[in-house]
Design an enzyme around this catalytic site. Structure first.
Site, mmCIF file in Angstrom:
data_model
loop_
_atom_site.group_PDB
_atom_site.id
_atom_site.type_symbol
_atom_site.label_atom_id
_atom_site.label_comp_id
_atom_site.label_asym_id
_atom_site.label_seq_id
_atom_site.Cartn_x
_atom_site.Cartn_y
_atom_site.Cartn_z
ATOM 1 N N MET A 94 0.808 -1.211 0.000
ATOM 2 C CA MET A 94 0.000 0.000 0.000
ATOM 3 C C MET A 94 0.847 1.270 0.000
ATOM 4 S SD MET A 94 -2.623 -1.464 -0.541
ATOM 5 C CE MET A 94 -4.306 -1.851 -0.160
ATOM 6 N N LEU A 97 4.921 3.922 -5.594
ATOM 7 C CA LEU A 97 6.366 3.878 -5.837
ATOM 8 C C LEU A 97 6.827 5.214 -6.420
ATOM 9 C CD1 LEU A 97 6.918 0.341 -7.438
ATOM 10 C CD2 LEU A 97 6.662 0.968 -5.030
ATOM 11 N N HIS A 113 -4.939 -5.073 -8.408
ATOM 12 C CA HIS A 113 -5.881 -4.134 -7.798
ATOM 13 C C HIS A 113 -7.286 -4.741 -7.848
ATOM 14 C CE1 HIS A 113 -7.403 -0.318 -6.412
ATOM 15 N NE2 HIS A 113 -8.325 -0.392 -7.343
ATOM 16 N N GLU A 178 -8.472 -12.909 -7.684
ATOM 17 C CA GLU A 178 -7.164 -12.229 -7.711
ATOM 18 C C GLU A 178 -6.032 -13.252 -7.742
ATOM 19 O OE1 GLU A 178 -6.292 -9.035 -4.940
ATOM 20 O OE2 GLU A 178 -8.416 -8.653 -4.689
HETATM 21 C C1 GAR Z 1 -5.805 -7.259 -2.399
HETATM 22 O O1 GAR Z 1 -7.205 -7.223 -2.512
HETATM 23 C C2 GAR Z 1 -5.158 -6.371 -3.440
HETATM 24 O O2 GAR Z 1 -5.825 -6.411 -4.669
HETATM 25 C C3 GAR Z 1 -5.280 -5.016 -2.800
HETATM 26 O O3 GAR Z 1 -4.959 -5.250 -1.452
HETATM 27 C C4 GAR Z 1 -5.367 -6.575 -1.106
HETATM 28 C C5 GAR Z 1 -4.173 -7.271 -0.496
HETATM 29 O O4 GAR Z 1 -4.525 -8.553 -0.050
HETATM 30 N N1 GAR Z 1 -4.391 -4.048 -3.412
HETATM 31 C C6 GAR Z 1 -4.723 -2.796 -3.655
HETATM 32 O O5 GAR Z 1 -5.789 -2.300 -3.321
HETATM 33 C C7 GAR Z 1 -3.667 -1.981 -4.399
HETATM 34 N N2 GAR Z 1 -4.179 -0.734 -4.826
HETATM 35 P P1 GAR Z 1 -3.416 -9.620 0.251
HETATM 36 O O6 GAR Z 1 -2.419 -8.927 1.208
HETATM 37 O O7 GAR Z 1 -4.132 -10.739 0.924
HETATM 38 O O8 GAR Z 1 -2.772 -10.011 -1.043
#
Ligand code: GAR
Length: 204
Positions: A94, A97, A113, A178
């Site tokens: 989060m 970069l 995302h 995802e």
């Molecule tokens: C996931 O849903 C990913 O897509 C999101 O954070 C979560 C992390 O889950 N990323 C974003 O929102 C980036 N903008 P995880 O730590 O279990 O992989």
């Protein structure tokens, strides 16, 4: 087929379930790659404990210990370079970069995302989609540039909102997709020839 296994670095900030999906796909041979570094910018990220238990090389580099975004990025990149990392996967990392970081690994940084970009960039994308009342949302894997959730799209997976009774259920449905999409997209990039034309990734 003789594929050279690429050296991956994964950056996380939290749970790390996408990281797990990538690690498991490397271990099963589904991905022609090995995970050589996991870096978290948060000491308390549950994903880092999982990665350590799995025997992966891990680092915690809390961004608050650095005076600027670029100073933090320089420490992260220094560590990735030391490990000979060729591809960087952001997996719930989060942090935006710095342009310097992006230029250090040109077209070699991926992000996932939880929305069909360009809809709902930024935080809580699933909640944004739920509140907006869309019929479909999903997830996107894209190459990273210096803008938030923005670079050329590698792959997307749509998820219907209607069967979900709550935003939490929707988050779960998207997360399941995802994990599959990230591995699929990465496998395509690592095993096929491709080039970037404008905002498009063209596979040969
Ligand atoms: C996931 O849903 C990913 O897509 C999101 O954070 C979560 C992390 O889950 N990323 C974003 O929102 C980036 N903008 P995880 O730590 O279990 O992989």
């Amino acid at each position: 087929m003789t594929e050279t296994r690429k050296r991956l670095g994964i950056l996380i900030s939290g749970r790390g379930s996408n990281m797990k999906a990538i690690v498991e796909a490397c271990e099963s041979g589904e991905l022609p790659a090995t995970v050589e570094r996991v870096i978290s910018n948060r000491q308390d990220a549950p994903g880092i404990d999982w990665a350590r238990d799995r025997g992966l090389e891990c680092r915690v580099l809390p961004h608050r210990d650095f005076e600027s975004r670029e100073a933090h990025d320089r420490a992260v990149v220094g560590d990735l370079k030391e490990a000979g990392i060729q591809w960087v996967c952001l997996a719930g990392y989060m942090r935006l970069l710095s342009p310097w970081f992006v230029e250090t690994f040109p077209q070699r940084i991926l992000n996932i995302h939880p929305s069909l970009l360009p809809a709902f960039p930024g935080l809580n994308a699933q909640r944004q989609a739920w509140d907006y009342g869309v019929g479909w949302t999903g997830c996107t894997v894209h190459l990273v540039d210096a803008e938030l959730d923005h670079g050329p799209i590698v792959g997307q997976q749509a998820v219907p909102v209607k069967p979900c009774a709550s935003v939490e259920e929707l988050q779960g449905m998207i997360l399941e997709q995802e994990h599959r999409l990230y591995v699929r997209a990465l496998r395509r990039l690592l095993s096929q020839e491709w080039r970037v034309e404008g905002r498009r990734i063209v596979f040969r």
